[in-house]
Each structure stands twice: as structure tokens, then as C-alpha cells.
Design a protein around this motif. Sequence first.
Motif, PDB file in Angstrom:
ATOM      1  N   LEU A   1       1.375  60.316 127.013  1.00  0.00           N
ATOM      2  CA  LEU A   1       1.449  60.250 125.556  1.00  0.00           C
ATOM      3  C   LEU A   1       0.924  58.902 125.062  1.00  0.00           C
ATOM      4  O   LEU A   1       0.191  58.829 124.067  1.00  0.00           O
ATOM      5  N   ALA A   2       1.280  57.836 125.764  1.00  0.00           N
ATOM      6  CA  ALA A   2       0.799  56.507 125.378  1.00  0.00           C
ATOM      7  C   ALA A   2      -0.717  56.416 125.493  1.00  0.00           C
ATOM      8  O   ALA A   2      -1.379  55.792 124.658  1.00  0.00           O
ATOM      9  N   TYR A   3      -1.284  57.027 126.524  1.00  0.00           N
ATOM     10  CA  TYR A   3      -2.748  57.054 126.642  1.00  0.00           C
ATOM     11  C   TYR A   3      -3.372  57.736 125.425  1.00  0.00           C
ATOM     12  O   TYR A   3      -4.357  57.251 124.843  1.00  0.00           O
TER      13      TYR A   3
ATOM     14  N   THR B   1      -2.923  55.542 122.168  1.00  0.00           N
ATOM     15  CA  THR B   1      -3.591  54.235 122.104  1.00  0.00           C
ATOM     16  C   THR B   1      -5.102  54.331 122.262  1.00  0.00           C
ATOM     17  O   THR B   1      -5.808  53.356 122.002  1.00  0.00           O
TER      18      THR B   1
ATOM     19  N   GLU C   1       5.469  60.375 129.588  1.00  0.00           N
ATOM     20  CA  GLU C   1       5.392  59.445 128.462  1.00  0.00           C
ATOM     21  C   GLU C   1       4.161  58.558 128.581  1.00  0.00           C
ATOM     22  O   GLU C   1       3.564  58.175 127.571  1.00  0.00           O
ATOM     23  N   ARG C   2       3.790  58.207 129.799  1.00  0.00           N
ATOM     24  CA  ARG C   2       2.577  57.404 129.967  1.00  0.00           C
ATOM     25  C   ARG C   2       1.366  58.166 129.429  1.00  0.00           C
ATOM     26  O   ARG C   2       0.488  57.586 128.782  1.00  0.00           O
TER      27      ARG C   2
ATOM     28  N   SER D   1       7.095  52.566 120.939  1.00  0.00           N
ATOM     29  CA  SER D   1       6.851  52.076 122.305  1.00  0.00           C
ATOM     30  C   SER D   1       5.590  52.678 122.910  1.00  0.00           C
ATOM     31  O   SER D   1       4.982  52.088 123.812  1.00  0.00           O
ATOM     32  N   HIS D   2       5.179  53.841 122.399  1.00  0.00           N
ATOM     33  CA  HIS D   2       3.987  54.492 122.941  1.00  0.00           C
ATOM     34  C   HIS D   2       2.688  53.891 122.403  1.00  0.00           C
ATOM     35  O   HIS D   2       1.607  54.357 122.749  1.00  0.00           O
TER      36      HIS D   2
END
Length: 433
Positions: free
Chosen positions: A58-60, A63, A55-56, A120-121
Motif C-alpha cells: 500500500l505504501a508503494y 508514494t 501494508e508495504r 504512515s503509508h
Amino acid sequence: MSFKLDAGSEARGRMTIGDAFGRLVRGGLPLRFTAYDGSTAGPSDAEVGMHLRTERGLAYLMTAPGDLGLARAYTSLDLDLTGVHPGDPYDALVLLKDHTKFRVPTPTEAVSIVRSLGLSHLRPPAPPPQEHLPRWRRTVEGLRHSLVRDAEVISHHYDVSNRFYELVLGPSMAYTCALYDPPTATLEEAQAAKFDLVARKLALGPGQRLLDVGCGWGTMVRHAAREHGVRALGVTLSAEQAQWAQAAIEREGLGHLAEVRHLDYRAVTETGFDAVSSIGLTEHIGVRNYPAYFGHLRARLAPGGRLLNHCITRPHNGHQETGAFIDRYVFPDGELIGSGTIIAAAQDAGLEVQHSENLRLHYASTLRDWNHNLVEHWDECVAEVGEGTARVWGIYLAGSRVGFERDEVELHQVLATRNHVDGSSGFPMRPDW
């Protein structure tokens, strides 16, 4: 080449990660994309793939769209390239460059993607430790190309680990374009040929004095002293390079002829050098500083002396910012421009430009061989600097190779002289090397 979205996901009105990734690529993905949620996109029989692990990651990607988000996820081990070695992902980069065109989603699509993948991502994770500050933060904390800031960004790139550089660069410890003449030459043969070419262009001979600015691990300094009997001084902003180079000088018994100092080239006060070599420094000094740079080097030369400037260039002379990956992970504050700008700056500083040569394809071969070294010594490189940093180097070297092959970047050697007051230069009527 076609791709297939997850069955049923469209009907449910909710996109998976694979759906979203596939939608944003024009013409379909050329590789197989898989994600931690089990979703996929792209051809199932593709030899090269991309796997999003966390998930981290995906957040990278959400964002920091583009190469920065991919670099963050890849460096943090949240994204893998499959079917290629991380020390040489050349085949994957060629595939992506030739067949992958991302598009900007419509506002409606963007809202749908964010809702499906989770708000949240959109909270940016901390960047990997390998990432340098963004340009605006560097500007706030110090003027671009000031003595202090230049020393800091050079340390970011070069003070990684001397052992790591030994493994990647090979025994020559030359971190600049080699000369593959013939094309079948080994890396070591090609690096030796490059330094011999520089020496011949500078017409080095016994008893002369050479200044090598941005000398790296002192390979040119040692070559000039050992092969040509030249008294050579090298300067570098990297403390680790200077320490390694001076130890190599003593090891080879060249201390009576050669010296390397941990010093900014602007702090060199000696004059009367017969030759000045600058091999891989100009990329770091800033285009607006070219007049002062060439003026300073000219002032170091004796009348009749020669200057050889060897640096990466662009195929044009317009302004172009360095991409986010290179600027944050590889060469902070690095600037490239066309050879025409370099030649004009040298001329405006009072130097006579005698010769210019483009070694673009030689650099592609050099990068290929550095990648091969990284693959061969992968486990030791990872043990030395960590897998994240080793991955940065793999993708940086392979990506640069693609750039040189496609003429997105070039490598020029520009040879100039400081003439006597009567206009004589000592240069032959035709090049004699």
C-alpha cells in the motif's frame, strides 16, 4: 461493468483500501481487487484479479502512483495478479489497458483517502533491489551514454544470468525480434530466418569480413561464420555475454572465423569491413549520439560495404521519455525514436539508405514465445534469479507485446551502403534477397 464498494464503509465516513482503489478508476474496475484488510472492489465474477497483500505494498502505491508504484509492489511480492501466470500476465495487461483509466483525485478526495488509509503509508519503503537509480541520480553520478555509465546500465540488464536467458530465449540465444515467415514458425525457426534475412540483406559471402556491434551472445557472428564462411567479429558491453559467446564459438569449431570481444563498439579501431550489423544496439546509444554512431560505423566499412541497423522504433519522431517501469527495471537510459530520425542520421553520416522494413508484428510474436518459455521454465527461472526478477520479466515481455500489437512501438531494419567516391554502391537496381 460496475463495481461495488464495501457495505457500510461510506456510512462510517472512512474508506477502505477497496473503496479508495475503486473510486480512482473511471467507469469501474474490469477486474476483482482485494486487499489484506478484507476490502474489495470490482466485479465478483471477474476471471482476472489483483490482490494487495501487505501494508508495504500500500505504501508503494501511495508514494509512487502509476506504473512505478505498481511495479514496486508487484516485484516485491506485495501485490499479486490472480487468474494469470506471473510468467505471462498478457491477459491481465490487455484488460487493464482497454478498460482501466485512473483519474487524479480532487484535493478533498486525496485528503480523505490519506486520512482513511493512514499517514504512515506516505513514508516511502526502500525500492526493490531490481530497481535502478532514477534518471537524475544517474546523471549526477555519470554523464548519460558515457563509456562508464553505458557499461553499467548494460550490465544491469544483460548480466542477470546466462542460464536464465537460455531458458527464456531458447537455444538460439537471440534477444532480438525474430522473423515469422510463415507466421506458424517456431521461435527457433523464426530466429534462424531473421539471421538469414540479415545475411542476405548484407550479401554475405565466403572470405568477407563482418563487424557485429552489440552482438549479444554472438548468434549473428556464429551464423555468418557457419552458414556463409564469413570472418566475423562481435563486440558487446556485457562481460557475461562475451564469455558465453566465445565459449559457443569454440564449441562449434568456429574459432578460425569468429571472435567476440568484451568491448564498447566505440573502441573498435579495425576498418575495411565488408559489412556491419547492428541488431538491437541503437536503443542503448542515445538519439543525440546518432551522428557519431553512424559516422563511426561508416568509418569501419570498406567502400561498397553495407550496414544493417535493426532496432526498436517509435511510430513518430518526437521526443518521448521511456516510462518509469522500463527505465528503472528493464532498460535504464534506453531511448527510442522513429525510423525517420534513424534514416536521416544515417544519410547525414554519408551513407546511402537503400531499404527500410518494419517488422512490428513479428516482434509481438517473438515476445509471445519468450513469455511461453518463461512460463514453461518458471520454477527454474525463479530458482536462478529470484521470483521478483522473474516477475519483472513476465510483465515486461507481456507489456511489450501489447505495445507492439497496438503500434505504440515498432521494429525497423534499415539497410545502407558506404558508396565509392564515384557514387557506385554495388547495390543491385532492385533488392536481391
